[in-house]
Design a protein around this motif. Structure first.
Motif, PDB file in Angstrom:
ATOM      1  N   ASP A  80       0.833  -1.205   0.000  1.00 15.72           N
ATOM      2  CA  ASP A  80       0.000   0.000   0.000  1.00 15.72           C
ATOM      3  C   ASP A  80       0.868   1.256   0.000  1.00 15.72           C
ATOM      4  O   ASP A  80       0.383   2.353  -0.276  1.00 15.72           O
TER       5      ASP A  80
ATOM      6  N   TYR B 211      11.022   3.206   0.039  1.00 19.42           N
ATOM      7  CA  TYR B 211      10.548   1.808  -0.035  1.00 19.42           C
ATOM      8  C   TYR B 211       9.386   1.740  -1.028  1.00 19.42           C
ATOM      9  O   TYR B 211       9.390   0.904  -1.938  1.00 19.42           O
TER      10      TYR B 211
ATOM     11  N   GLN C 109      -3.027   7.319  11.373  1.00 18.37           N
ATOM     12  CA  GLN C 109      -2.749   6.545  10.155  1.00 18.37           C
ATOM     13  C   GLN C 109      -3.873   5.528  10.036  1.00 18.37           C
ATOM     14  O   GLN C 109      -4.367   5.021  11.051  1.00 18.37           O
TER      15      GLN C 109
HETATM   16  C1  LIG Z   1       6.978   1.655  15.916  1.00 13.79           C
HETATM   17  C2  LIG Z   1       5.562   2.138  16.100  1.00 13.79           C
HETATM   18  C3  LIG Z   1       4.631   1.907  15.117  1.00 13.79           C
HETATM   19  N1  LIG Z   1       3.357   2.343  15.297  1.00 13.79           N
HETATM   20  C4  LIG Z   1       2.352   2.116  14.259  1.00 13.79           C
HETATM   21  C5  LIG Z   1       2.633   2.922  13.001  1.00 13.79           C
HETATM   22  C6  LIG Z   1       2.363   1.967  11.848  1.00 13.79           C
HETATM   23  O1  LIG Z   1       1.107   2.236  11.255  1.00 13.79           O
HETATM   24  C7  LIG Z   1       2.301   0.575  12.484  1.00 13.79           C
HETATM   25  C8  LIG Z   1       3.452  -0.269  11.986  1.00 13.79           C
HETATM   26  O2  LIG Z   1       4.599   0.524  12.162  1.00 13.79           O
HETATM   27  P1  LIG Z   1       5.985   0.016  11.569  1.00 13.79           P
HETATM   28  O3  LIG Z   1       6.881   1.180  11.455  1.00 13.79           O
HETATM   29  O4  LIG Z   1       6.420  -1.195  12.271  1.00 13.79           O
HETATM   30  O5  LIG Z   1       5.591  -0.509  10.155  1.00 13.79           O
HETATM   31  P2  LIG Z   1       5.521   0.260   8.810  1.00 13.79           P
HETATM   32  O6  LIG Z   1       6.884   0.414   8.215  1.00 13.79           O
HETATM   33  O7  LIG Z   1       4.687   1.450   8.893  1.00 13.79           O
HETATM   34  O8  LIG Z   1       4.718  -0.892   8.036  1.00 13.79           O
HETATM   35  C9  LIG Z   1       4.887  -1.080   6.704  1.00 13.79           C
HETATM   36  O9  LIG Z   1       5.701  -2.218   6.438  1.00 13.79           O
HETATM   37  C10 LIG Z   1       5.939  -2.317   5.047  1.00 13.79           C
HETATM   38  C11 LIG Z   1       6.628  -3.650   4.761  1.00 13.79           C
HETATM   39  C12 LIG Z   1       4.709  -2.206   4.205  1.00 13.79           C
HETATM   40  O10 LIG Z   1       4.706  -2.641   3.063  1.00 13.79           O
HETATM   41  C13 LIG Z   1       3.547  -1.381   4.700  1.00 13.79           C
HETATM   42  O11 LIG Z   1       2.317  -1.947   4.235  1.00 13.79           O
HETATM   43  C14 LIG Z   1       3.501  -1.308   6.185  1.00 13.79           C
HETATM   44  O12 LIG Z   1       3.022  -2.524   6.719  1.00 13.79           O
HETATM   45  O13 LIG Z   1       2.406   0.738  13.895  1.00 13.79           O
HETATM   46  C15 LIG Z   1       2.944   2.989  16.453  1.00 13.79           C
HETATM   47  O14 LIG Z   1       1.780   3.364  16.580  1.00 13.79           O
HETATM   48  N2  LIG Z   1       3.856   3.203  17.434  1.00 13.79           N
HETATM   49  C16 LIG Z   1       5.152   2.808  17.308  1.00 13.79           C
HETATM   50  O15 LIG Z   1       5.961   3.019  18.244  1.00 13.79           O
END
Ligand SMILES: Cc1cn([C@H]2C[C@H](O)[C@@H](COP(=O)(O)OP(=O)(O)O[C@H]3O[C@@H](C)C(=O)[C@@H](O)[C@H]3O)O2)c(=O)[nH]c1=O
Ligand SMILES: NC(=O)C1=CN([C@@H]2O[C@H](COP(=O)(O)OP(=O)(O)OC[C@H]3O[C@@H](n4cnc5c(N)ncnc54)[C@H](OP(=O)(O)O)[C@@H]3O)[C@@H](O)[C@H]2O)C=CC1
Length: 301
Positions: free
Chosen positions: A117, A139, A197
């Motif tokens: 996405d 990415y 988000q």
């Molecule tokens: C680290 C963190 C993340 N989040 C939320 C933000 C985000 O929407 C969700 C996941 O965060 P992350 O940074 O781990 O993941 P993120 O890099 O945003 O995830 C992405 O990964 C790649 C592979 C994709 O292709 C995307 O579809 C999506 O899944 O969690 C928080 O609310 N608090 C936090 O401390």
């Protein structure tokens, strides 16, 4: 019997694809990953250690195994790492995809590419397959470039885009929203959780099933394979905490601007999955059902 080569087999989706297909007599599975095979289940398929950035190794593997289908799930998937190490990101997500595709064209193999996405800007989600891409981080840009290469392939191809995949991994290199919330709250750690988000989180078993349906039908084109529930990470975290009776007072509701992450995230993505439902019979679980299944799978403390 359909011979299927799966890249990224040590990753979250890769391991579920290997387990799903190698458990069925209709498939012969060749799993390929970087370094040693890290899957718990090491029987019922052939494992090949290949660095996808090594052109000759990739092409030799395809020549030697002659797959009917290639499912390319391998990628550099940490958006922040991709922002910091653009050359490595481009090499794995774009150049390696070209090597695999050239091998697929020589072998006459159907090519299924996993995308995201994050090809969209997040200004007008949820998105349909035909919506215009406009990535906001490197990415996402690498995946747009790879999709463009796949669309020019001389073999039948499909692109499966997905969103915020969650599930239990054998040897996770990255956590996902359920495991991350559960482990932090159990350790009584405070969590800043994003409330602006929007995603349609995807259970990894549903994604693997969707990929299977694409290769079974040799369905061509782009398919959006995700859950149907449009949720914020805060909504997801609250569902996890409430289901596990963990302390929601440890959450601090924040907006994405409070995160100083190298990669910008698209605000509102999420997918319309009508096409996958209609053409593939894709029927993902609700987040609540997926959450329950993941918790049941987690090893007892
Ligand atoms: C680290 C963190 C993340 N989040 C939320 C933000 C985000 O929407 C969700 C996941 O965060 P992350 O940074 O781990 O993941 P993120 O890099 O945003 O995830 C992405 O990964 C790649 C592979 C994709 O292709 C995307 O579809 C999506 O899944 O969690 C928080 O609310 N608090 C936090 O401390
Ligand atoms: N997870 C998500 O939320 C989403 C994922 N996707 C896409 O779905 C696909 C699968 O994602 P997911 O399973 O979560 O990703 P993971 O990060 O769990 O797995 C990716 C795999 O690719 C492997 N890999 C990376 N570089 C190389 C290389 N040079 N040579 C060989 N293998 C390599 C990794 O190896 P190693 O284990 O050694 O690091 C890893 O096993 C990816 O294409 C991703 O972009 C799309 C949207 C959301």
């Amino acid at each position: 019997m359909m011979k299927v080569l799966i890249t990224g087999s040590n990753g979250l989706l890769g391991q579920y694809l290997v387990e799903l297909l190698s458990s069925l007599p209709a498939y012969e599975v060749i799993a390929t990953g970087r370094g040693a095979n890290r899957l718990r289940m090491q029987k019922g398929y052939q494992y090949e250690s290949v660095n996808l950035a090594d052109e000759s190794a990739v092409k030799r593997l395809i020549e030697r195994t002659a797959p009917d289908v290639i499912i390319h799930a391998g990628a550099m998937t940490q958006a922040d790492d991709c922002e910091r190490s653009k050359d490595a990101c481009w090499m794995v997500n774009v150049t390696a995809t070209r090597y695999l595709l050239q091998g697929a064209e020589k072998a006459g193999a159907f090519f299924l590419f996993l995308s995201t996405d994050f090809v969209f800007d997040g200004l007008s989600g949820p998105y349909k397959e035909e919506d215009a891409v406009n990535p906001v981080n490197y990415y996402g840009a690498s995946k747009v470039a790879a999709e463009r290469i796949v669309k020019q392939a001389k073999v039948p191809w499909a692109i499966a885009r997905t969103v915020l995949v969650y599930g239990v991994a054998d040897d996770p290199r990255r956590s996902n929203i359920i495991t991350w919330v559960k482990s932090n709250l159990e350790q009584k750690k405070k969590l800043k959780v994003v409330n602006d988000q929007w995603r349609t989180p995807t259970l990894v078993q549903d994604l693997a099933e969707g990929c299977k349906r694409i290769i079974d039908k040799k369905a061509e084109g782009i398919f959006h394979l995700s859950g149907k529930d449009m949720l914020t990470p805060y909504d997801m975290a609250m569902q996890v905490a409430n289901y596990l009776n963990l302390d929601t007072k440890l959450f601090e509701k924040v907006d994405a601007s409070s995160f100083k992450q190298p990669a910008q995230r698209p605000a509102k993505t999420g997918f319309v999955i009508d096409k996958a439902e209609r053409e593939l019979g894709f029927a993902p679980r609700s987040f609540e059902e997926g959450l329950k299944l993941v918790i049941e799978q987690l090893p007892e403390k």
